[in-house]
Design an enzyme around this catalytic site. Sequence first.
Site, PDB file in Angstrom:
ATOM      1  N   HIS A 103       0.814  -1.215   0.000  1.00 50.86           N
ATOM      2  CA  HIS A 103       0.000   0.000   0.000  1.00 50.86           C
ATOM      3  C   HIS A 103       0.852   1.272   0.000  1.00 50.86           C
ATOM      4  CE1 HIS A 103       0.546   0.129   4.464  1.00 50.86           C
ATOM      5  NE2 HIS A 103       0.389   1.425   4.279  1.00 50.86           N
ATOM      6  N   ASP A 156      -0.710  -7.552   1.723  1.00 49.14           N
ATOM      7  CA  ASP A 156      -0.087  -6.222   1.668  1.00 49.14           C
ATOM      8  C   ASP A 156       1.432  -6.369   1.838  1.00 49.14           C
ATOM      9  OD1 ASP A 156       0.396  -3.522   1.649  1.00 49.14           O
ATOM     10  OD2 ASP A 156      -0.540  -3.101   3.582  1.00 49.14           O
ATOM     11  N   GLY A 210       3.340   6.889   8.164  1.00 46.78           N
ATOM     12  CA  GLY A 210       4.783   6.994   7.967  1.00 46.78           C
ATOM     13  C   GLY A 210       5.532   5.771   8.446  1.00 46.78           C
ATOM     14  N   SER A 265       4.249   2.740   7.873  1.00 47.47           N
ATOM     15  CA  SER A 265       3.823   1.682   6.961  1.00 47.47           C
ATOM     16  C   SER A 265       5.018   1.012   6.286  1.00 47.47           C
ATOM     17  CB  SER A 265       2.912   2.256   5.879  1.00 47.47           C
ATOM     18  OG  SER A 265       1.678   2.651   6.416  1.00 47.47           O
ATOM     19  N   GLY A 266       4.910  -0.299   6.135  1.00 49.75           N
ATOM     20  CA  GLY A 266       5.969  -1.050   5.470  1.00 49.75           C
ATOM     21  C   GLY A 266       7.097  -1.466   6.378  1.00 49.75           C
TER      22      GLY A 266
END
Length: 282
Positions: free
Chosen positions: A76, A125, A221, A223-224
């Site tokens: 995402h 994801d 921020g 994310s991942g």
Amino acid sequence: MWRPECVVLVLFLCVRVSPAQKSVCGRPPLNNRVVGGQAALAGAWPWQVSLQRTGNSGHFCGGSLINKDWVLTAAHCFLSEIPTSDLVVYLGKQTLQGLNPNEVARSVQQVIHHPKYDIYTSNNDITLLLLNASVPFTQYILPVCLAALGSSFPAGTKSWITGWGDIATGVSLPSPGRLQEAQVPIVDQTQCAIQLKSLAKITNNMLCAGLRQGGKDTCQGDSGGPMVNKGVYWVQSGITSFGYGCAEPNSPGVYTSVSQYQVWISGIVKQNLPGFILFTGL
């Protein structure tokens, strides 16, 4: 600052590590973390990366180094298509601003999203980034081990989350933007679905983590970035995926369950495979 749930855990790890990574993954020499909720020390999380866009856009997502050529992150993060020429991966970074003497930068050669990523449900994801050049390992730049297929993270398992994201909804990390770390327990999937009040379908490809009273969480921020667990090795259990608000009570964060993707990751990386660890928390 932290009030972890009072759960006694005995961690049994059946080690099945790819030989190429066994000597390096998941053993940061500068990490002696036992509590959470603070700025991280330099080198504490040597697999943590910052994904940035060239120009003035700066940091937009986190990620984790899984071998000398590949970074694991969330699909995402790329809902708005970003040309590879605009991507920069920073490794060994401690602060978003100022000097980072241990920092290495790499551009991205290829972005590979999971073919069954669903933008509406956030299922699958997960994304892999191939760097344009191999990364030299140092005390500040090392790969993380990955949870192998069949790994188990029962409710209450203490997990660590890291990133440079907002410190509250709409509140940016103050300058100089030091990497943050926090500890949260895994939340049972059924309980997670109840707490999220059917706002999201929690699949077997997801893990939930957070404090019932709130206060600690990943945010915009982050994310991942990785969620990791400590046994003999540090093992990445999750990828920061989504949540509702930041650190709200009864609103756990949701993470992509890394162990579900061992076959997919191995099929893409092929050579110098990441260190996959069978993690079972009982």
